[in-house]
Design a protein around this motif. Structure first.
Motif, PDB file in Angstrom:
ATOM      1  N   GLU A 291       1.781   7.243  -8.033  1.00  0.00           N
ATOM      2  CA  GLU A 291       1.111   5.977  -7.691  1.00  0.00           C
ATOM      3  C   GLU A 291       1.064   5.079  -8.916  1.00  0.00           C
ATOM      4  OE1 GLU A 291      -0.381   4.342  -4.465  1.00  0.00           O
ATOM      5  OE2 GLU A 291      -2.007   5.794  -4.667  1.00  0.00           O
TER       6      GLU A 291
ATOM      7  N   THR B 206       0.822  -1.213   0.000  1.00  0.00           N
ATOM      8  CA  THR B 206       0.000   0.000   0.000  1.00  0.00           C
ATOM      9  C   THR B 206       0.859   1.268   0.000  1.00  0.00           C
ATOM     10  OG1 THR B 206      -0.106  -0.166   2.399  1.00  0.00           O
ATOM     11  CG2 THR B 206      -1.998  -1.032   1.186  1.00  0.00           C
TER      12      THR B 206
ATOM     13  N   LEU C  63       3.542   4.180  -1.367  1.00  0.00           N
ATOM     14  CA  LEU C  63       3.898   4.873  -2.608  1.00  0.00           C
ATOM     15  C   LEU C  63       5.303   4.447  -3.040  1.00  0.00           C
ATOM     16  CD1 LEU C  63       2.784   8.553  -1.811  1.00  0.00           C
ATOM     17  CD2 LEU C  63       1.716   6.997  -3.460  1.00  0.00           C
TER      18      LEU C  63
ATOM     19  N   GLY D  26       1.273  11.973  -4.799  1.00  0.00           N
ATOM     20  CA  GLY D  26       0.661  10.638  -4.849  1.00  0.00           C
ATOM     21  C   GLY D  26       0.060  10.368  -6.217  1.00  0.00           C
TER      22      GLY D  26
ATOM     23  N   GLY E 180       0.154   8.831   2.329  1.00  0.00           N
ATOM     24  CA  GLY E 180       1.372   8.067   2.061  1.00  0.00           C
ATOM     25  C   GLY E 180       2.686   8.734   2.424  1.00  0.00           C
TER      26      GLY E 180
END
Ligand code: SAM
Length: 248
Positions: free
Chosen positions: A247, A70, A72, A243, A99
Motif C-alpha cells: 500500500e 482505493t 492496491l 496489503g 483489496g
C-alpha cells in the motif's frame, strides 16, 4: 460525497448518461433508503468507474464521473481451498475489503465442501456488496470452483500468471515468512502491473503430493507465522500482509 449510498451496476445499465436501475435497486433506493427525486447516490460499475448520480423518476441521471483511488498497486489472486460450511463467505467479504483482485475457490484432496451452483452467485453478490461498502473501484472476480490441479494448470498456461510471484501457504515446516518473501521480489506482467498469486489450504491441510505439485509449477512454500490458522483466517492474513507491504 463519501456519505452517499453506493450502488454496484452492470456496465450495460449505463445508457446515454442514464443509469437504468434494476427493480431490486429501485426498491432499495426508493423504499428502503427512501431517496426522493433529485437525491444523489454513487453508481459504480465494478470495473474502475464511479459516477455521481441523481435520482430522476425511478432511474439515475449521471451528473459527473468521480475519481477513486482505493485500489492496491498490485494485483492479488487468492486460490483458496474451500473451507467447510459457510466459511468461504467470510473469506470473500474480508479479502474484498482488503483489496483482492481475483478469488479462485479450489477443491483439494482434503476439501470437505462440495459447493452447489447457487454458491457462486452468492459469493459474487457478497463481493459486490463488500466492494460497495469498502469503497473499492473494482469488484473482485470470483471464479468457478475447480480442482486444485486444474487451477495449477491454468496458472502455468497463462504467461502473465507464470511470471507473477507465487506462494503456497503451508502451516507446517520451516518455511520463510510470506512477509519476508514479498519484500524481496519485484516482478511485473505485460501490462506493467505486479501480480501475486497466493494459495491457501483446507482444514486438513495440503497433501504432500499437492504441496509438491504447487512447488513444481513455481509456487514457493511460505509460512504465515508460528500458529496454525484456520482455513478461513489464512487467506485473510495473507491478504493483510500483502496489503501492508504494497500500500502506498
Ligand atoms: N490441518 C493442518 C495441520 O495441522 O497442519 C492445518 C491446516 S490449516 C487449518 C489450513 C490452511 O491454512 C493450511 O493448509 C495453510 O494453507 C494455511 N495455514 C494455516 N496456518 C498457517 C501458517 N501458520 N503458515 C502458513 N500457512 C498456514
Amino acid at each position: 460525497m463519501s456519505q452517499l449510498q453506493r450502488i454496484a451496476i452492470a456496465p450495460s445499465q449505463l445508457q446515454q448518461g442514464q443509469i437504468l436501475l434494476t427493480h431490486e435497486q429501485q426498491h432499495y433506493l426508493l423504499r428502503v433508503l427512501r431517496l426522493r427525486e433529485g437525491d444523489r447516490f454513487i453508481a459504480m460499475d465494478g470495473q474502475g468507474k464511479w459516477w455521481l448520480t441523481q435520482l430522476v423518476g425511478e432511474q439515475g441521471q449521471v451528473l459527473e464521473p468521480l475519481l477513486v483511488q482505493t485500489e492496491l498497486p498490485v494485483s492479488i489472486t487468492l486460490m483458496v481451498a474451500l473451507p467447510k460450511g459457510n466459511g468461504f463467505d467470510e473469506v470473500v467479504r474480508s479479502c474484498t475489503e482488503l483489496g483482492v483482485a481475483t478469488i479462485a475457490p479450489v477443491l483439494s484432496d482434503r476439501t470437505l465442501l462440495n459447493p452447489s451452483p447457487q454458491k457462486l452467485e452468492r459469493w459474487r453478490r457478497i463481493a459486490a456488496e463488500a466492494a460497495e461498502q469498502s469503497e473499492r473501484s473494482f469488484v473482485p472476480t470470483i471464479l468457478e470452483p475447480v480442482a486444485f490441479n486444474t487451477a495449477l494448470s491454468s496458472v502455468t498456461r497463462h504467461l502473465s500468471l507464470g511470471n507473477s510471484q507465487k506462494y503456497i501457504c503451508e502451516a507446517r515446516g520451516n518455511y520463510s515468512h510470506l512477509r519476508d518473501c514479498l519484500n524481496k521480489k519485484q516482478m511485473t506482467t505485460e501490462n506493467g502491473q505486479e501480480t501475486i498469486i497466493i494459495v491457501t489450504g483446507p482444514e486438513g491441510g495440503w497433501t504432500p503430493a499437492e504441496l509438491e505439485s504447487g512447488i513444481n509449477v513455481g509456487f514457493q512454500p511460505v509460512s504465515l507465522g508460528h500458529r496454525i490458522l484456520r482455513a478461513v483466517t489464512a487467506p485473510i492474513v495473507a491478504m493483510s500482509l500483502v496489503g501492508a507491504a504494497y500500500e502506498v
